[in-house]
Design a protein around this motif. Sequence first.
Motif, short mmCIF file in Angstrom:
data_model
loop_
_atom_site.label_atom_id
_atom_site.label_comp_id
_atom_site.label_asym_id
_atom_site.label_seq_id
_atom_site.Cartn_x
_atom_site.Cartn_y
_atom_site.Cartn_z
N ALA A 177 0.83 -1.22 0.10
CA ALA A 177 -0.10 -0.16 0.05
C ALA A 177 0.87 1.17 0.23
O ALA A 177 0.51 2.37 -0.81
CB ALA A 177 -1.00 -0.05 1.33
N GLY A 178 1.99 1.26 0.91
CA GLY A 178 2.96 2.41 0.74
C GLY A 178 3.60 2.61 -0.52
O GLY A 178 3.49 3.85 -1.06
N TYR A 179 3.90 1.40 -1.20
CA TYR A 179 4.24 1.57 -2.56
C TYR A 179 3.47 1.98 -3.49
O TYR A 179 3.74 2.88 -4.31
CB TYR A 179 5.11 0.19 -2.93
CG TYR A 179 5.61 0.28 -4.42
CD1 TYR A 179 6.68 0.83 -4.75
CD2 TYR A 179 4.59 -0.19 -5.44
CE1 TYR A 179 7.15 0.98 -6.07
CE2 TYR A 179 5.26 -0.27 -6.70
CZ TYR A 179 6.42 0.45 -7.19
OH TYR A 179 7.06 0.40 -8.61
N ALA A 180 2.17 1.71 -3.47
CA ALA A 180 1.28 2.01 -4.36
C ALA A 180 0.81 3.58 -4.06
O ALA A 180 0.80 4.60 -5.19
CB ALA A 180 -0.14 1.32 -3.97
N CYS A 181 1.01 4.18 -2.92
CA CYS A 181 0.88 5.41 -2.80
C CYS A 181 1.87 6.40 -3.12
O CYS A 181 1.79 7.55 -3.73
CB CYS A 181 0.71 5.86 -1.08
SG CYS A 181 -0.96 5.59 -0.64
N HIS A 222 0.47 12.00 -0.93
CA HIS A 222 1.79 12.52 -0.83
C HIS A 222 2.33 12.56 0.64
O HIS A 222 3.42 12.26 0.81
CB HIS A 222 1.80 14.27 -1.32
CG HIS A 222 1.45 14.43 -2.40
ND1 HIS A 222 2.35 14.28 -3.49
CD2 HIS A 222 0.13 14.42 -3.20
CE1 HIS A 222 1.79 14.62 -4.84
NE2 HIS A 222 0.52 14.67 -4.43
N ALA A 223 1.33 12.47 1.62
CA ALA A 223 1.73 12.42 3.08
C ALA A 223 1.87 10.96 3.17
O ALA A 223 3.07 10.60 4.00
CB ALA A 223 0.45 12.74 4.02
N VAL A 224 1.18 9.97 2.70
CA VAL A 224 1.63 8.57 2.95
C VAL A 224 2.94 8.16 2.26
O VAL A 224 3.74 7.42 2.89
CB VAL A 224 0.35 7.72 2.45
CG1 VAL A 224 0.63 6.31 2.62
CG2 VAL A 224 -0.87 7.90 3.30
N ALA A 225 2.96 8.84 1.25
CA ALA A 225 4.51 8.65 0.39
C ALA A 225 5.58 8.96 1.04
O ALA A 225 6.48 8.32 1.33
CB ALA A 225 4.22 9.23 -1.06
N LYS A 226 5.41 10.20 1.66
CA LYS A 226 6.36 10.74 2.51
C LYS A 226 7.01 9.87 3.49
O LYS A 226 8.07 9.50 3.95
CB LYS A 226 6.23 12.14 2.91
CG LYS A 226 6.50 13.08 1.79
CD LYS A 226 6.00 14.69 2.29
CE LYS A 226 6.06 15.66 1.06
NZ LYS A 226 5.86 16.84 1.64
N ALA A 227 5.83 9.37 4.22
CA ALA A 227 5.82 8.57 5.49
C ALA A 227 6.57 7.32 5.24
O ALA A 227 7.50 6.54 5.69
CB ALA A 227 4.43 8.14 6.18
N THR A 228 6.29 6.74 3.79
CA THR A 228 6.79 5.53 3.43
C THR A 228 8.25 5.62 3.04
O THR A 228 9.16 4.76 3.37
CB THR A 228 5.91 4.83 2.16
OG1 THR A 228 4.55 5.01 2.51
CG2 THR A 228 6.51 3.58 1.63
N VAL A 229 8.50 6.59 2.25
CA VAL A 229 10.02 6.95 2.21
C VAL A 229 10.79 7.02 3.36
O VAL A 229 12.09 6.33 3.28
CB VAL A 229 10.03 8.20 1.04
CG1 VAL A 229 11.71 8.37 0.67
CG2 VAL A 229 9.52 7.79 -0.27
N ALA A 230 10.28 7.74 4.25
CA ALA A 230 10.99 7.94 5.69
C ALA A 230 11.38 6.65 6.10
O ALA A 230 12.36 6.32 6.79
CB ALA A 230 10.45 9.03 6.56
#
Length: 68
Positions: A15-19, A32-40
């Motif tokens: 799900a994080g990768y999809a975001c 964008h918020a979920v993507a930033k959290a996933t990358v972090a």
Amino acid sequence: MILTVLIAVLLLVLAGYACVFWAARGGPRWTHAVAKATVAAGRAASVLLRPGRSGTRSGSNPDDGGSS
């Protein structure tokens, strides 16, 4: 029990990768918020799982058998 936890972690990663993928293509603001959290989280996991670097720059090469 452990299989359930592993499946849940896998689903969160997917799900994080999809975001990240969706946010890169201009998705909604929440992606964008979920993507930033996933990358972090990925960067933090990379740092935490990196092997120790103690002794790698000591000047000796363990592959050459100690004959420098």
